[in-house]
Design a protein around this motif. Structure first.
Motif, PDB file in Angstrom:
ATOM      1  N   MET A  57      -5.211  -3.911   2.519  1.00  0.00           N
ATOM      2  CA  MET A  57      -3.981  -3.167   2.512  1.00  0.00           C
ATOM      3  C   MET A  57      -2.905  -4.025   3.186  1.00  0.00           C
ATOM      4  SD  MET A  57      -3.178   0.622   3.964  1.00  0.00           S
ATOM      5  CE  MET A  57      -4.038   1.482   2.693  1.00  0.00           C
ATOM      6  N   ILE A  58      -1.747  -4.072   2.588  1.00  0.00           N
ATOM      7  CA  ILE A  58      -0.633  -4.852   3.111  1.00  0.00           C
ATOM      8  C   ILE A  58       0.495  -3.890   3.482  1.00  0.00           C
ATOM      9  CG2 ILE A  58       1.089  -6.606   2.586  1.00  0.00           C
ATOM     10  CD1 ILE A  58      -0.889  -7.731   0.539  1.00  0.00           C
ATOM     11  N   PRO A  59       0.926  -3.867   4.743  1.00  0.00           N
ATOM     12  CA  PRO A  59       2.030  -2.981   5.125  1.00  0.00           C
ATOM     13  C   PRO A  59       3.369  -3.523   4.620  1.00  0.00           C
ATOM     14  CG  PRO A  59       1.265  -4.218   7.026  1.00  0.00           C
ATOM     15  CD  PRO A  59       0.356  -4.564   5.885  1.00  0.00           C
ATOM     16  N   VAL A  60       4.170  -2.631   4.025  1.00  0.00           N
ATOM     17  CA  VAL A  60       5.503  -2.971   3.525  1.00  0.00           C
ATOM     18  C   VAL A  60       6.477  -1.962   4.120  1.00  0.00           C
ATOM     19  CG1 VAL A  60       6.965  -3.191   1.487  1.00  0.00           C
ATOM     20  CG2 VAL A  60       4.570  -3.887   1.366  1.00  0.00           C
ATOM     21  N   LYS A  61       7.506  -2.435   4.808  1.00  0.00           N
ATOM     22  CA  LYS A  61       8.517  -1.555   5.370  1.00  0.00           C
ATOM     23  C   LYS A  61       9.545  -1.240   4.303  1.00  0.00           C
ATOM     24  CE  LYS A  61       8.024  -3.053  10.102  1.00  0.00           C
ATOM     25  NZ  LYS A  61       8.675  -3.563  11.288  1.00  0.00           N
ATOM     26  N   VAL A  62       9.880   0.053   4.154  1.00  0.00           N
ATOM     27  CA  VAL A  62      10.877   0.503   3.180  1.00  0.00           C
ATOM     28  C   VAL A  62      12.159   0.788   3.940  1.00  0.00           C
ATOM     29  CG1 VAL A  62      11.424   2.214   1.420  1.00  0.00           C
ATOM     30  CG2 VAL A  62       9.064   1.474   1.743  1.00  0.00           C
ATOM     31  N   LYS A  63      13.271   0.221   3.466  1.00  0.00           N
ATOM     32  CA  LYS A  63      14.531   0.304   4.190  1.00  0.00           C
ATOM     33  C   LYS A  63      15.290   1.612   4.002  1.00  0.00           C
ATOM     34  CE  LYS A  63      15.439  -4.631   4.341  1.00  0.00           C
ATOM     35  NZ  LYS A  63      16.414  -5.680   4.016  1.00  0.00           N
ATOM     36  N   THR A  64      14.805   2.518   3.187  1.00  0.00           N
ATOM     37  CA  THR A  64      15.465   3.805   2.984  1.00  0.00           C
ATOM     38  C   THR A  64      14.623   4.928   3.568  1.00  0.00           C
ATOM     39  OG1 THR A  64      16.455   5.269   1.356  1.00  0.00           O
ATOM     40  CG2 THR A  64      14.492   4.112   0.675  1.00  0.00           C
ATOM     41  N   LEU A  65      15.272   5.976   4.039  1.00  0.00           N
ATOM     42  CA  LEU A  65      14.547   7.110   4.627  1.00  0.00           C
ATOM     43  C   LEU A  65      14.000   8.058   3.567  1.00  0.00           C
ATOM     44  CD1 LEU A  65      16.862   7.896   7.655  1.00  0.00           C
ATOM     45  CD2 LEU A  65      14.676   6.700   7.654  1.00  0.00           C
ATOM     46  N   ALA A  66      14.538   8.009   2.354  1.00  0.00           N
ATOM     47  CA  ALA A  66      14.104   8.901   1.276  1.00  0.00           C
ATOM     48  C   ALA A  66      13.791   8.078   0.028  1.00  0.00           C
ATOM     49  CB  ALA A  66      15.169   9.941   0.988  1.00  0.00           C
ATOM     50  N   PRO A  67      12.633   7.401  -0.021  1.00  0.00           N
ATOM     51  CA  PRO A  67      12.304   6.618  -1.211  1.00  0.00           C
ATOM     52  C   PRO A  67      12.059   7.520  -2.422  1.00  0.00           C
ATOM     53  CG  PRO A  67      10.468   6.623   0.313  1.00  0.00           C
ATOM     54  CD  PRO A  67      11.604   7.311   0.991  1.00  0.00           C
ATOM     55  N   THR A  68      12.173   6.951  -3.610  1.00  0.00           N
ATOM     56  CA  THR A  68      11.989   7.708  -4.853  1.00  0.00           C
ATOM     57  C   THR A  68      10.595   8.309  -4.921  1.00  0.00           C
ATOM     58  OG1 THR A  68      13.556   6.215  -5.923  1.00  0.00           O
ATOM     59  CG2 THR A  68      12.169   7.546  -7.343  1.00  0.00           C
ATOM     60  N   VAL A  69       9.563   7.545  -4.588  1.00  0.00           N
ATOM     61  CA  VAL A  69       8.191   8.057  -4.501  1.00  0.00           C
ATOM     62  C   VAL A  69       7.937   8.344  -3.021  1.00  0.00           C
ATOM     63  CG1 VAL A  69       5.765   7.569  -4.898  1.00  0.00           C
ATOM     64  CG2 VAL A  69       7.467   6.710  -6.486  1.00  0.00           C
ATOM     65  N   SER A  70       7.729   9.618  -2.690  1.00  0.00           N
ATOM     66  CA  SER A  70       7.609   9.998  -1.282  1.00  0.00           C
ATOM     67  C   SER A  70       6.238   9.641  -0.698  1.00  0.00           C
ATOM     68  CB  SER A  70       7.844  11.497  -1.131  1.00  0.00           C
ATOM     69  OG  SER A  70       6.776  12.221  -1.703  1.00  0.00           O
ATOM     70  N   VAL A  71       6.170   9.674   0.602  1.00  0.00           N
ATOM     71  CA  VAL A  71       4.918   9.394   1.314  1.00  0.00           C
ATOM     72  C   VAL A  71       3.877  10.444   0.961  1.00  0.00           C
ATOM     73  CG1 VAL A  71       3.879   9.198   3.601  1.00  0.00           C
ATOM     74  CG2 VAL A  71       6.142   8.249   3.180  1.00  0.00           C
ATOM     75  N   GLU A  72       4.285  11.685   0.804  1.00  0.00           N
ATOM     76  CA  GLU A  72       3.356  12.763   0.452  1.00  0.00           C
ATOM     77  C   GLU A  72       2.740  12.537  -0.922  1.00  0.00           C
ATOM     78  OE1 GLU A  72       6.553  13.449   1.506  1.00  0.00           O
ATOM     79  OE2 GLU A  72       5.977  13.893   3.568  1.00  0.00           O
ATOM     80  N   GLN A  73       3.545  12.080  -1.881  1.00  0.00           N
ATOM     81  CA  GLN A  73       3.028  11.796  -3.220  1.00  0.00           C
ATOM     82  C   GLN A  73       2.010  10.659  -3.175  1.00  0.00           C
ATOM     83  OE1 GLN A  73       6.781  11.028  -5.108  1.00  0.00           O
ATOM     84  NE2 GLN A  73       6.728  12.965  -6.217  1.00  0.00           N
ATOM     85  N   LEU A  74       2.281   9.649  -2.380  1.00  0.00           N
ATOM     86  CA  LEU A  74       1.347   8.535  -2.266  1.00  0.00           C
ATOM     87  C   LEU A  74       0.075   8.934  -1.533  1.00  0.00           C
ATOM     88  CD1 LEU A  74       3.847   5.661  -1.444  1.00  0.00           C
ATOM     89  CD2 LEU A  74       2.638   6.042  -3.597  1.00  0.00           C
ATOM     90  N   ALA A  75       0.170   9.837  -0.575  1.00  0.00           N
ATOM     91  CA  ALA A  75      -1.008  10.278   0.181  1.00  0.00           C
ATOM     92  C   ALA A  75      -1.928  11.135  -0.684  1.00  0.00           C
ATOM     93  CB  ALA A  75      -0.571  11.046   1.410  1.00  0.00           C
ATOM     94  N   LYS A  76      -1.364  11.941  -1.595  1.00  0.00           N
ATOM     95  CA  LYS A  76      -2.170  12.809  -2.461  1.00  0.00           C
ATOM     96  C   LYS A  76      -2.946  12.021  -3.500  1.00  0.00           C
ATOM     97  CE  LYS A  76       0.976  15.653  -3.882  1.00  0.00           C
ATOM     98  NZ  LYS A  76       1.661  16.711  -4.593  1.00  0.00           N
TER      99      LYS A  76
END
Length: 51
Positions: A1-20
């Motif tokens: 797994m490679i950590p990537v920092k996202v510069k926006t607080l509201a990305p198009t694909v949310s963290v919840e969508q990626l976690a599900k």
């Protein structure tokens, strides 16, 4: 797994969508990579769904 920092607080694909979803193809907009003291870092401006 490679950590990537996202510069926006509201990305198009949310963290919840990626976690599900276990695997979700995404596209990282404006991906940048660098090196500092031997450590690699990655950042992008947005996370988009892959078409």
């Amino acid at each position: 797994m490679i950590p990537v920092k996202v510069k926006t607080l509201a990305p198009t694909v949310s963290v919840e969508q990626l976690a599900k979803a276990k695997t979700t193809p995404v596209e990282l907009k404006d991906l940048n990579m660098g090196q500092y003291n031997g450590a690699l870092w990655f950042n992008c401006t947005d996370v988009l769904p892959k078409k």
